[in-house]
Scaffold this motif. Structure first.
Motif, short mmCIF file in Angstrom:
data_model
loop_
_atom_site.label_atom_id
_atom_site.label_comp_id
_atom_site.label_asym_id
_atom_site.label_seq_id
_atom_site.Cartn_x
_atom_site.Cartn_y
_atom_site.Cartn_z
N ARG A 98 -1.59 73.52 125.58
CA ARG A 98 -2.63 74.36 126.18
C ARG A 98 -3.15 75.38 125.18
O ARG A 98 -4.37 75.63 125.10
N ASN A 99 -2.25 75.98 124.41
CA ASN A 99 -2.69 76.96 123.41
C ASN A 99 -3.54 76.30 122.33
O ASN A 99 -4.54 76.86 121.88
N ARG A 100 -3.13 75.09 121.92
CA ARG A 100 -3.92 74.40 120.89
C ARG A 100 -5.32 74.06 121.42
O ARG A 100 -6.33 74.26 120.71
N LEU A 101 -5.39 73.57 122.66
CA LEU A 101 -6.70 73.24 123.22
C LEU A 101 -7.54 74.49 123.41
O LEU A 101 -8.76 74.46 123.21
N ARG A 141 -7.42 77.17 121.54
CA ARG A 141 -7.94 77.54 120.21
C ARG A 141 -9.10 76.66 119.81
O ARG A 141 -10.11 77.15 119.26
N GLU A 142 -8.98 75.35 120.08
CA GLU A 142 -10.07 74.45 119.71
C GLU A 142 -11.35 74.79 120.46
O GLU A 142 -12.44 74.82 119.88
N LEU A 143 -11.22 75.05 121.77
CA LEU A 143 -12.41 75.42 122.55
C LEU A 143 -13.00 76.73 122.07
O LEU A 143 -14.23 76.86 121.93
N HIS A 144 -12.15 77.71 121.82
CA HIS A 144 -12.65 79.02 121.38
C HIS A 144 -13.39 78.89 120.05
O HIS A 144 -14.50 79.41 119.89
N ASP A 145 -12.79 78.17 119.10
CA ASP A 145 -13.38 78.12 117.77
C ASP A 145 -14.66 77.29 117.76
O ASP A 145 -15.67 77.71 117.18
N SER A 146 -14.64 76.11 118.38
CA SER A 146 -15.81 75.25 118.32
C SER A 146 -16.95 75.78 119.18
O SER A 146 -18.08 75.95 118.70
N ARG A 152 -18.08 94.49 122.45
CA ARG A 152 -16.82 93.79 122.63
C ARG A 152 -16.68 93.36 124.08
O ARG A 152 -17.07 94.07 125.00
N ARG A 153 -16.09 92.18 124.24
CA ARG A 153 -15.79 91.71 125.58
C ARG A 153 -14.59 92.45 126.13
O ARG A 153 -13.74 92.93 125.36
N PRO A 154 -14.48 92.55 127.47
CA PRO A 154 -13.29 93.18 128.04
C PRO A 154 -12.03 92.47 127.56
O PRO A 154 -11.91 91.25 127.65
N GLY A 155 -11.09 93.25 127.03
CA GLY A 155 -9.86 92.67 126.53
C GLY A 155 -9.95 92.19 125.10
O GLY A 155 -8.96 91.78 124.50
N GLY A 156 -11.18 92.25 124.47
CA GLY A 156 -11.31 91.84 123.09
C GLY A 156 -11.39 90.33 122.95
O GLY A 156 -11.23 89.57 123.88
N GLY A 157 -11.68 89.90 121.70
CA GLY A 157 -11.77 88.49 121.42
C GLY A 157 -10.41 87.91 121.05
O GLY A 157 -9.41 88.62 120.95
N HIS A 158 -10.42 86.58 120.81
CA HIS A 158 -9.17 85.89 120.50
C HIS A 158 -9.26 85.16 119.17
O HIS A 158 -8.38 84.36 118.86
N GLY A 159 -10.30 85.41 118.40
CA GLY A 159 -10.48 84.69 117.15
C GLY A 159 -9.38 84.95 116.14
O GLY A 159 -8.79 84.02 115.58
N LEU A 160 -9.09 86.22 115.89
CA LEU A 160 -8.07 86.54 114.89
C LEU A 160 -6.68 86.10 115.34
O LEU A 160 -5.88 85.63 114.52
N SER A 161 -6.40 86.24 116.63
CA SER A 161 -5.10 85.76 117.11
C SER A 161 -5.00 84.25 116.99
O SER A 161 -3.93 83.69 116.71
N GLY A 162 -6.12 83.53 117.21
CA GLY A 162 -6.12 82.09 117.03
C GLY A 162 -5.87 81.70 115.58
O GLY A 162 -5.14 80.75 115.29
N ILE A 163 -6.48 82.46 114.63
CA ILE A 163 -6.23 82.20 113.21
C ILE A 163 -4.76 82.43 112.90
O ILE A 163 -4.12 81.64 112.20
N ALA A 164 -4.20 83.53 113.44
CA ALA A 164 -2.78 83.82 113.20
C ALA A 164 -1.89 82.70 113.73
O ALA A 164 -0.90 82.33 113.08
N ASP A 165 -2.24 82.14 114.88
CA ASP A 165 -1.45 81.04 115.43
C ASP A 165 -1.52 79.80 114.52
O ASP A 165 -0.51 79.15 114.26
N VAL A 172 -11.85 67.57 123.60
CA VAL A 172 -10.86 68.47 124.20
C VAL A 172 -10.72 68.20 125.69
O VAL A 172 -9.61 68.15 126.23
N LEU A 173 -11.84 68.03 126.37
CA LEU A 173 -11.77 67.78 127.81
C LEU A 173 -11.10 66.43 128.11
O LEU A 173 -10.43 66.28 129.14
#
Length: 414
Positions: free
Chosen positions: A215-218, A220-225, A372-385, A272-273
């Motif tokens: 789920r985390n990998r999917l 990240r893929e959805l977020h990035d693409s 900024r979106r509420p709660g911030g983005g997830h791009g940098l955390s996705g890169i870290a993962d 992904v879907l």
């Protein structure tokens, strides 16, 4: 309602009572088998005419019930009944069939306990209420007194008559207490006898961890693409609108870039879907890599009006496929951040040295911060993962008026 009343007559107590009655019903075939065995041994044709003989048939039938409970499908069947009727937490019970000898033995023990207690409570439930009702009504109906109903003659005389309703109510309370106690005992022992073993818990934990990783990998893929595509398309459309009357050639290039971006993103989204749909074949769009699409990624970003300078000091085709794919997503996310924060020019450097792939994305800090979106983005955390899964390192932050993303990925992934 007091705690004692809830324990005796509450909803959970009533459901457990039903559970016990079902156990008594399940015990009847085994009691009949026990009577068939006991009858010839003692030379009796009517085993059920005597209470001791009935109890003997019951005692013979319980071991037979234990033997039949050794079959693997018994555990999921009885566990389902426990979840529905005993008030036991469903996670404390095993879902699959019993496989090992110990699991089968524990299931047989619980099944025998259920049928034994259920048979006792069922017999009491059949016999006690009518007798208690007679005792309660005895002072009001003289015809019930005497010995015609098998009652002691003393119950029809003096103060004994006045006390029979109290005795009848006490018998009903005793029946309720017995049923509640037996139901609580079954519920208490169910997790120990029907619960998952350490091996089952380990397998479930591994399955949950694997599911979470997917789920985390999917995600990240959805977020990035999709995130990159929406950011690029938004800026491309905005630039095309501003230059519609003055630079038609740029507008054509921007529209072509929008078409290419959306087509590629729809293909990645379909992939992904497809993974998310059980039983569906995954999409056929290949995962983007540096070797396959770095030039296209840079071209689509420039079509949004962003000035991008790229220096590639290694052959992308020589990179391991996993490193090339994750590096592509990292560069894509770096360009997405630059697009969002309107800092240009953007400098991308990719080089291989000392067994590592080094990726650097730099851009000047924007004069106006992007909302900024509420709660911030997830791009940098996705890169870290992504970096952590490959055993690399990543740093991101402002330094000297620049926003710098620097990533090191090991080239050896095994």
């Amino acid at each position: 309602m007091t705690a004692s009343a809830v324990f005796l007559f509450g909803r959970r107590a009533r459901r457990r009572w039903v559970h016990l009655i079902l156990g008594g019903a399940l015990a009847m075939p085994y009691v009949l088998v026990g009577s068939v065995i006991l009858g010839p041994v003692i030379g009796s044709d009517d085993v059920f005419s005597s209470l001791p003989l009935q109890l003997g048939s019951f005692a013979i039938g319980l071991p037979i019930a234990a033997v039949t409970a050794l079959f693997a499908p018994t555990r999921p069947l009885v566990s389902g009944a426990v979840r529905a009727l005993s008030g036991t937490d469903g996670d404390a019970l095993a879902h699959g069939p019993a496989r090992t000898r110990g699991e089968r033995a524990r299931t047989a023990a619980w099944f025998t306990l259920h049928l034994g207690l259920g048979g006792i409570v069922s017999g009491m439930s059949l016999a006690v209420p009518p007798f208690a009702a007679v005792l309660i009504a005895l002072p009001l109906f003289a015809g019930l007194r005497g010995t015609r109903l098998g009652l002691p003659a003393a119950l029809g005389e003096g103060w004994a008559v006045a006390l029979t309703p109290v005795a009848g109510l006490a018998m009903l309370l005793a029946l309720a207490a017995c049923a509640a106690g037996c139901g609580a005992l079954l519920a208490r022992w169910a997790p120990a006898l029907l619960g998952p073993t350490a091996r089952d818990r380990l397998a479930a934990a591994e399955a949950r961890a694997a599911d979470l990783a997917v789920r985390n990998r999917l995600a990240r893929e959805l977020h990035d693409s999709v995130g990159h595509a929406l950011s690029a398309v938004t800026l491309q459309a905005s630039a095309a609108r501003r230059l519609l009357d003055t630079d038609p050639e740029f507008v054509r290039e921007a529209l072509a870039a929008i078409e290419d971006t959306t087509r590629r993103t729809v293909g990645e989204l379909d992939t992904v879907l497809g993974l998310l749909r059980d039983g569906d074949a995954p999409g056929t769009a290949p995962a983007p890599t540096l070797a396959a699409d770095l030039d296209g990624l840079l071209r689509r970003t420039r079509a949004a009006g962003q000035r991008v300078t790229a220096t590639v000091g290694t052959d992308p085709a020589a990179l391991p496929p996993l490193v090339s794919r994750e590096a592509y997503r990292i560069v894509q996310e770096g360009l997405t951040n630059a697009l969002k924060h309107a800092g240009e020019p953007v400098t991308v450097r990719i080089a291989a040295a000392d067994g590592r792939l080094e990726i650097t994305v730099e851009n000047p800090l924007g004069t106006a911060p992007a909302p900024r979106r509420p709660g911030g983005g997830h791009g940098l955390s996705g890169i870290a993962d992504r970096v952590r899964l490959l055993g690399g390192s990543a740093q991101a932050g402002a330094a000297g008026g620049l926003w710098r993303l620097r990533v090191h990925l090991p080239l050896r992934t095994t």
